[in-house]
Design an enzyme around this catalytic site. Sequence first.
Site, PDB file in Angstrom:
ATOM      1  N   CYS A  85       0.700  -1.213  -0.080  1.00 30.82           N
ATOM      2  CA  CYS A  85       0.277   0.057   0.062  1.00 30.82           C
ATOM      3  C   CYS A  85       0.808   1.397  -0.107  1.00 30.82           C
ATOM      4  O   CYS A  85       0.120   2.437  -0.154  1.00 30.82           O
ATOM      5  CB  CYS A  85      -0.742   0.084   1.196  1.00 30.82           C
ATOM      6  SG  CYS A  85      -2.044  -1.419   1.246  1.00 30.82           S
ATOM      7  N   HIS A 334      -9.117   3.858  -1.438  1.00 28.84           N
ATOM      8  CA  HIS A 334      -7.704   3.200  -1.323  1.00 28.84           C
ATOM      9  C   HIS A 334      -7.423   2.267  -2.309  1.00 28.84           C
ATOM     10  O   HIS A 334      -7.133   1.162  -2.430  1.00 28.84           O
ATOM     11  CB  HIS A 334      -7.465   2.583   0.101  1.00 28.84           C
ATOM     12  CG  HIS A 334      -6.182   2.002   0.477  1.00 28.84           C
ATOM     13  ND1 HIS A 334      -4.948   2.716  -0.106  1.00 28.84           N
ATOM     14  CD2 HIS A 334      -5.571   1.158   1.236  1.00 28.84           C
ATOM     15  CE1 HIS A 334      -3.881   2.154   0.364  1.00 28.84           C
ATOM     16  NE2 HIS A 334      -4.243   1.071   1.133  1.00 28.84           N
TER      17      HIS A 334
END
Length: 386
Positions: A85, A334
């Site tokens: 991420c 996200h």
Amino acid sequence: MRKVAIIGVGMTKFGEHWERGYRDLVIEAGVKAIEDAGLQGNEISAGYVGSMASGSLIGQEHVGALIADQMGLNPIPVTRVEAACASGGVALRQGYLAVASGAHDIVVVGGVEKMNDLDTNTVSEILGGAGDEEWELFLGATFPGLYALMAKRHMHEYGTTEEMMAAVAVKNHEHGSRNPYAQFQNKITIDMVMKSKMVADPLKVFDCSPITDGAAVAILATLDVAKKYSSQPIEIAASAQASDTIALHSREKLSEVKATKIAAQKAYEMAGVKPKDIDVAEVHDCFTIGEILAIEDLGFFKKGEGGKASLEGKTYLNGEIPINTSGGLKAAGHPVGATGIKQAVELTWQLRGKAEGRQVDDAEIALAHNVGGSGATAVVHIFKKV
Ligand SMILES: CC(C)(COP(=O)(O)OP(=O)(O)OC[C@H]1O[C@@H](n2cnc3c(N)ncnc32)[C@H](O)[C@@H]1OP(=O)(O)O)[C@@H](O)C(=O)NCCC(=O)NCCS
């Protein structure tokens, strides 16, 4: 090392893009950034793109070459960067290093992910690869599960409550409601968070960032070159990255992210600023506990006081330190590889005074914090208005 600045930014709306492909998203964000910088594509001499799991999510590898081709950037080198991420934040850092070192004068950095084409369980398993596959994912620990363990430990050590975590989600949805690029633009209440479906105790659906498609792009140049293109270049005053154990069980503590603390300390030293000097920050709230850990580990609040500060409203737009004006990962969404670049896009708008509807007054210094996995990678950037 040469000084580096952001001269152009662009992004797609984050959300569910059923009608568009991975390449469409990156082209939209890329064209917007190039137009914003006011340059021609052939003035760019290298590219770095954050993409966590394109092979598993859409069956496409070799995305550096794909993007060079589709963006009309051939024959310049375009390199894929993967750090779970934190892929976007690390791509930004690679672009920064390339310009600072003198290897390139103008580079493009981007992040992109297309996550909605698969069902939630499959996506969850793919995201689980950001942790320790042998000791976590194989045994059934997904990311909500890992962050739930961190939340439980923080609650045990500091008395952090589920309401405090819910307050993070409420604030980020409020900020997201002001951001036309956010996946969720609806306001929520603590009661709604508390009553939402349990995902991994104590984290409920509204404590989680969603599954998102999207792309974000920034153009970097030396500060000297930047001034020729942009009347409002934003200096990258610091770029720092740190690593920690990939598995959560090997960490010294579960109630902090050590890599964040180390990267932040280096970044503050490099920029010559302290946490109290930061006017606005985008931090990695993949789960609400993630934001509480971040605002403590970045030094905005004392250890153990992040939950209380969130409940007291200190991290709102008009609070002591505005956190995640974009809506954060929680409400803005996200798309894992794109998040680190989106943070830079949002903060560029803030420092230019162009974050319409969510502008922090007189913002001059901003911080971006991007985490890979449960904290095995952390990258911190500090931006300054020139
Ligand atoms: C929380 C999660 C499990 C929910 O997935 P899901 O149960 O499949 O949810 P669905 O896609 O069926 O959506 C159901 C509803 O909840 C909403 N929703 C989904 N995720 C949401 C979230 N995180 N926050 C708020 N609302 C959410 C959807 O918009 C949908 O609303 P609608 O019925 O009004 O259309 C999923 O978003 C998830 O896994 N998030 C974590 C992602 C992650 O781990 N990222 C990496 C972090 S390191």
